[in-house]
Design an enzyme around this catalytic site. Sequence first.
Site, PDB file in Angstrom:
ATOM      1  NE  ARG A   1      -8.223   3.295   5.771  1.00  0.00           N
ATOM      2  CZ  ARG A   1      -7.655   2.129   5.528  1.00  0.00           C
ATOM      3  NH1 ARG A   1      -7.678   1.180   6.440  1.00  0.00           N
ATOM      4  NH2 ARG A   1      -7.063   1.909   4.378  1.00  0.00           N
TER       5      ARG A   1
ATOM      6  CE  LYS B   1       6.139  -8.112  -5.434  1.00  0.00           C
ATOM      7  NZ  LYS B   1       5.581  -9.382  -5.234  1.00  0.00           N
TER       8      LYS B   1
ATOM      9  N   GLY C   1      -1.638   3.091  -0.433  1.00  0.00           N
ATOM     10  CA  GLY C   1      -1.358   3.331   0.975  1.00  0.00           C
ATOM     11  C   GLY C   1       0.020   3.923   1.217  1.00  0.00           C
TER      12      GLY C   1
ATOM     13  N   GLY D   1      -6.198  -0.639  -2.029  1.00  0.00           N
ATOM     14  CA  GLY D   1      -6.620  -1.641  -3.001  1.00  0.00           C
ATOM     15  C   GLY D   1      -7.766  -1.165  -3.868  1.00  0.00           C
TER      16      GLY D   1
HETATM   17  P1  ADP Z   1       1.389   1.935  -2.798  1.00  0.00           P
HETATM   18  O1  ADP Z   1       1.068   1.363  -1.442  1.00  0.00           O
HETATM   19  O2  ADP Z   1       1.431   3.418  -2.780  1.00  0.00           O
HETATM   20  O3  ADP Z   1       0.492   1.382  -3.871  1.00  0.00           O
HETATM   21  P2  ADP Z   1       3.431  -0.031  -3.305  1.00  0.00           P
HETATM   22  O4  ADP Z   1       2.952  -0.844  -2.152  1.00  0.00           O
HETATM   23  O5  ADP Z   1       3.191  -0.539  -4.660  1.00  0.00           O
HETATM   24  O6  ADP Z   1       2.877   1.473  -3.179  1.00  0.00           O
HETATM   25  O7  ADP Z   1       5.013   0.181  -3.200  1.00  0.00           O
HETATM   26  C1  ADP Z   1       5.618   0.690  -2.068  1.00  0.00           C
HETATM   27  C2  ADP Z   1       6.885  -0.032  -1.733  1.00  0.00           C
HETATM   28  O8  ADP Z   1       7.780  -0.066  -2.837  1.00  0.00           O
HETATM   29  C3  ADP Z   1       7.609   0.641  -0.609  1.00  0.00           C
HETATM   30  O9  ADP Z   1       7.638  -0.211   0.505  1.00  0.00           O
HETATM   31  C4  ADP Z   1       9.013   0.889  -1.160  1.00  0.00           C
HETATM   32  O10 ADP Z   1      10.037   0.636  -0.220  1.00  0.00           O
HETATM   33  C5  ADP Z   1       9.087  -0.086  -2.317  1.00  0.00           C
HETATM   34  N1  ADP Z   1      10.093   0.335  -3.304  1.00  0.00           N
HETATM   35  C6  ADP Z   1      10.102   1.462  -4.026  1.00  0.00           C
HETATM   36  N2  ADP Z   1      11.216   1.541  -4.787  1.00  0.00           N
HETATM   37  C7  ADP Z   1      11.930   0.432  -4.549  1.00  0.00           C
HETATM   38  C8  ADP Z   1      13.196  -0.081  -5.023  1.00  0.00           C
HETATM   39  N3  ADP Z   1      13.927   0.596  -5.894  1.00  0.00           N
HETATM   40  N4  ADP Z   1      13.611  -1.259  -4.544  1.00  0.00           N
HETATM   41  C9  ADP Z   1      12.860  -1.940  -3.645  1.00  0.00           C
HETATM   42  N5  ADP Z   1      11.674  -1.523  -3.171  1.00  0.00           N
HETATM   43  C10 ADP Z   1      11.211  -0.355  -3.607  1.00  0.00           C
HETATM   44 MG    MG Z   2       1.562  -0.560  -0.572  1.00  0.00          MG
END
Ligand code: ADP
Ligand code: MG
Length: 394
Positions: A37, A198, A351, A374
């Site tokens: 960053r 989620k 992230g 975010g």
């Molecule tokens: P980003 O930060 O890129 O927006 P998220 O925070 O939404 O992504 O999601 C990342 C998390 O989702 C990771 O910690 C990963 O372990 C979890 N994840 C991905 N697939 C699964 C799964 N099948 N079951 C449980 N957790 C999952």
């Molecule tokens: Mg995340």
Amino acid sequence: MNKKSIRDIEAEGKRVLVRVDFNVPLNKTGKVSDDTRIRAALPTIRHLVEKGARVILASHLGRPKGTFDDRYSLKPVAHRLQDLLGQNVTLVEETVGDLPRKAISQMQDGEIVMLENVRFYPEEEKNDDRFARSLADLAEIFVNDAFGAAHRAHASTEGVARVIPGVAGFLMEKEIEFLGKALYNPDHPFVAIIGGAKVSDKIGVIGNLLGKVDTLIIGGGMANTFLRAKGLDLGKSLLEGDKVDLARELMEKATDAGVKILLPVDLVISRAADPEAERKVVPVDGVPEDWMALDIGPESSRIFGQAVREAKTVIWNGPMGVFEMEPFAQGTFSIARSLAESGAITIVGGGDSAAAVEKAGVAGRITHISTGGGASLEFLEGKKLPGLAVLQDK
Ligand code: ADP
Ligand code: MG
């Protein structure tokens, strides 16, 4: 971009307050452990220094709860920036008031001072008007280069720009240009890949993208809820029972809009979210009661990869599995490689997704990796970013 940037201002001899996102991770000894960053803000800082501005940097770091706390001091950040620039960066131990005012009054053109953590003051996150004015008092022009904080209406991201004129820095401009082009003027086929844990985290993003993409790929934990909506049993997998109806609605909307939805056809399942636990690959209708899905399977990776290779624009947000554990990282890494090999404009937001691309070793072959988790999500949801909206129009 329809906002003024630092290209449009006369900076010489001016006091320029630059909001940066220096919210970097520190290691146990208090040193900066990842300076991505800080590096991302260098073009803006260098430009202003070269133009002879008096550069006043402001940032938050961590969550110090509105009080002075040495663990969240920007001292180590000032040191790292100084090393990167090869130029003196003076940290002022307060953010507003006499101390910064005095330090700033002694500045020469092209010099840099850094104010202490804006979140040492509770007024910052309240976007308190008086605090914003005290910040604005320090400078003549405001530059927002903190894309990662642009979704927050805080005093140093929004309030201050209602008092003195605000323009975008180069990082802000670059983020908005890439994300904006994908969202509002994409080359087709346009493919979005949404994953992560989620559905509830990404409903807004899916909803907004449905009006824009040709193909929507859903993977990761959230795919389970969509598979459930199609009547499948997912055993012990992460699943949001109260979002099943919503998932069904989104799929119907997609059909109505002529958007193709791709869901996993096979899964890597395990008895536990543990790299040592027994695991196997099964078709989506073959998850036994006591097992859980932790990654997409190889056939899903192949199908998703094919769509990515045929695309002209790809947005990816959210890993395909629990990529933090090596046995469940293959789906995510495979998609990362597909993006790298694709001739499309590829954009990664979020992230964890950015970390996954880094871990897969293909970060250099992605068109744009957003620095704001975010903020990039809210942008993709079609929301206005307050820290951007307040800046001067062209
Ligand atoms: P980003 O930060 O890129 O927006 P998220 O925070 O939404 O992504 O999601 C990342 C998390 O989702 C990771 O910690 C990963 O372990 C979890 N994840 C991905 N697939 C699964 C799964 N099948 N079951 C449980 N957790 C999952
Ligand atoms: Mg995340």
